[in-house]
Design an enzyme around this catalytic site. Structure first.
Site, PDB file in Angstrom:
ATOM      1  N   GLU A   1       0.843  -1.213   0.000  1.00 40.87           N
ATOM      2  CA  GLU A   1       0.000   0.000   0.000  1.00 40.87           C
ATOM      3  C   GLU A   1       0.873   1.258   0.000  1.00 40.87           C
ATOM      4  OE1 GLU A   1      -2.993  -0.177   3.100  1.00 40.87           O
ATOM      5  OE2 GLU A   1      -3.244  -2.330   2.864  1.00 40.87           O
TER       6      GLU A   1
HETATM    7  C1  XIL Z   1      -8.382   2.786   3.144  1.00 34.22           C
HETATM    8  C2  XIL Z   1      -9.005   3.285   1.852  1.00 34.22           C
HETATM    9  O1  XIL Z   1      -7.981   3.793   1.030  1.00 34.22           O
HETATM   10  C3  XIL Z   1     -10.038   4.350   2.141  1.00 34.22           C
HETATM   11  O2  XIL Z   1     -10.730   4.693   0.947  1.00 34.22           O
HETATM   12  C4  XIL Z   1     -11.045   3.860   3.188  1.00 34.22           C
HETATM   13  O3  XIL Z   1     -11.912   4.911   3.515  1.00 34.22           O
HETATM   14  C5  XIL Z   1     -10.313   3.370   4.423  1.00 34.22           C
HETATM   15  O4  XIL Z   1      -9.379   2.374   4.055  1.00 34.22           O
HETATM   16  N1  XIL Z   1      -4.746   0.121   5.514  1.00 34.22           N
HETATM   17  C6  XIL Z   1      -5.453  -0.733   4.704  1.00 34.22           C
HETATM   18  C7  XIL Z   1      -6.331  -0.198   3.659  1.00 34.22           C
HETATM   19  O5  XIL Z   1      -5.228  -1.959   4.781  1.00 34.22           O
HETATM   20  O6  XIL Z   1      -7.428  -1.028   3.411  1.00 34.22           O
HETATM   21  C8  XIL Z   1      -6.805   1.202   3.979  1.00 34.22           C
HETATM   22  O7  XIL Z   1      -7.534   1.690   2.880  1.00 34.22           O
HETATM   23  C9  XIL Z   1      -5.635   2.084   4.318  1.00 34.22           C
HETATM   24  C10 XIL Z   1      -4.888   1.551   5.518  1.00 34.22           C
END
Ligand code: XIL
EC number: 3.2.1.8
Length: 367
Positions: free
Chosen positions: A272
């Site tokens: 991410e």
């Molecule tokens: C985030 C998304 O990007 C947003 O759109 C949503 O509102 C919240 O979640 N860790 C994770 C992801 O594993 O699923 C998260 O994604 C960010 C932090």
């Protein structure tokens, strides 16, 4: 459908060509043109991006995705709340559209995620009587969920984040005191991996978490991974979320993390990635009066240097790193525009608000 795809292909070509011209104008040292991140990194690892179904319908963003990335992660569409809103009802449309796009264009998909304490559906932890369910019921629900979701995309999703963020934020504690933990104890983690493996024995299964480079958290994640590996739980890898900033991690901590986790014989993926221009904060708050969210030249340079530093490490450890995924496409919209500070713009990605490559992009591809 076919008209749309044609349009997307034409547009992607257009953007690639524009990219080439841009390169020509910018620097004579640039010899290779019409290449995207995935091409620069073809001998290293796939380069992915987190997407929404809406972004894939936007021709400009779809073209950018196709020219730069070869892996997709649904940003929200496969989380338990969105995909399984009622016990006996799944909502497949959004997830299906992302997988269909990937199939149509030969992209890989990482599934995200099967078991997390956030974005859970309202029904999950409660029975018809409104009371909290027993461990037995919750594990049965987890199994049904995992089996249904994995089976639907079997052969189309190569990897899954099975358990997300199970380690506590408090350094003196081990597992997060989520409802999963309160009701099932540690077993929910083991079971989630077992159910996933049963549903698709070929899927590559990950534990995924953030701040994994901070020594206190790293050690606790390591303990969890070691327990799972020692107990022969079907886990294949660990995802470093990599919600980083221009201030962290430093190179030493990143390298130590990759070495320590991979010493267990599992793969590492960067799942991410974004590099915030602000220091890490956890709790939501509003922008304070007078607080600036300007993207200065200094911040842009620091960010480009940090991107160069971390990609150098990724390349050096390509034997254990099996994928790098960015969290969102461009600075036009990132989840960090709303989190943790509401009303503060962030600029954490490699493409600017007009989908053009930033300084950081050139640092990442010039190696
Ligand atoms: C985030 C998304 O990007 C947003 O759109 C949503 O509102 C919240 O979640 N860790 C994770 C992801 O594993 O699923 C998260 O994604 C960010 C932090």
């Amino acid at each position: 459908m076919s008209i749309n795809l044609k349009k997307i292909k034409q547009l992607s070509l257009c953007i690639i060509l524009q990219g080439g011209l841009l390169l020509n104008n910018r620097s004579t040292a640039q010899t290779v043109q019409s290449k995207g991140l995935k091409d620069y990194y073809k001998d290293y690892f796939p380069i992915g991006v987190a997407v929404s179904p809406q972004s894939l319908k936007d021709p400009q963003q779809a073209a950018l995705i196709l020219s730069q990335f070869n892996s997709l992660t649904p940003e929200n569409a496969m989380k338990m709340g969105p995909i399984h809103p009622e016990e006996n009802r799944y909502y497949w449309k959004d997830a299906d559209s992302i997988v269909a796009f990937a199939q149509a264009h030969g992209l890989r998909v990482r599934g995200h995620n099967l078991c997390w304490h956030e974005q859970t559906p309202d029904w999950l932890f409660k029975g018809a009587d409104g009371k909290q369910v027993t461990k037995e019921v919750l594990l049965k629900r987890l199994k049904d969920h995992i089996t249904a979701v994995i089976s639907r995309y079997k052969g189309k999703i190569y990897a899954w984040d099975v358990v997300n963020e199970a380690i506590d934020d408090d350094n003196s504690k081990f597992l997060r005191n989520s409802l999963w933990y309160q009701i099932c104890g540690e077993d929910f983690i083991v079971k989630a991996f077992e159910y996933a493996h049963e549903a698709d024995p070929n899927a590559v299964l990950f534990y995924n978490d953030y701040n994994t480079e901070r020594p206190e958290k790293r050690e606790r994640v390591y303990q969890l991974l070691k327990k799972l590996v020692d107990a022969k739980v079907p886990i294949n890898g660990v995802g470093l979320q990599a919600h980083w900033s221009i201030y962290e991690p430093d190179q030493k901590d990143l390298i130590e993390t990759i070495k320590r986790f991979s010493s267990l014989g599992i793969k590492v993926q960067i799942t991410e990635l974004d590099i915030s221009i602000y220091p890490w904060e956890k709790n939501k708050r509003s922008l304070r009066p007078g607080e600036s969210d300007a993207y200065t030249a200094d911040l842009e340079k620091k960010q480009a240097d940090k991107y160069a530093e971390v990609f150098k490490v990724f390349r050096d450890y390509k034997n254990v790193i099996s994928g790098v995924t960015f969290w969102n496409i461009s600075d036009k919209h990132t989840w960090l525009d709303e989190y943790p500070v509401i009303g503060r713009k962030n600029y954490p990605l490699l493409f600017d608000q007009n989908f053009q490559p930033k300084k950081a992009y050139w640092q990442v591809v010039n190696f």
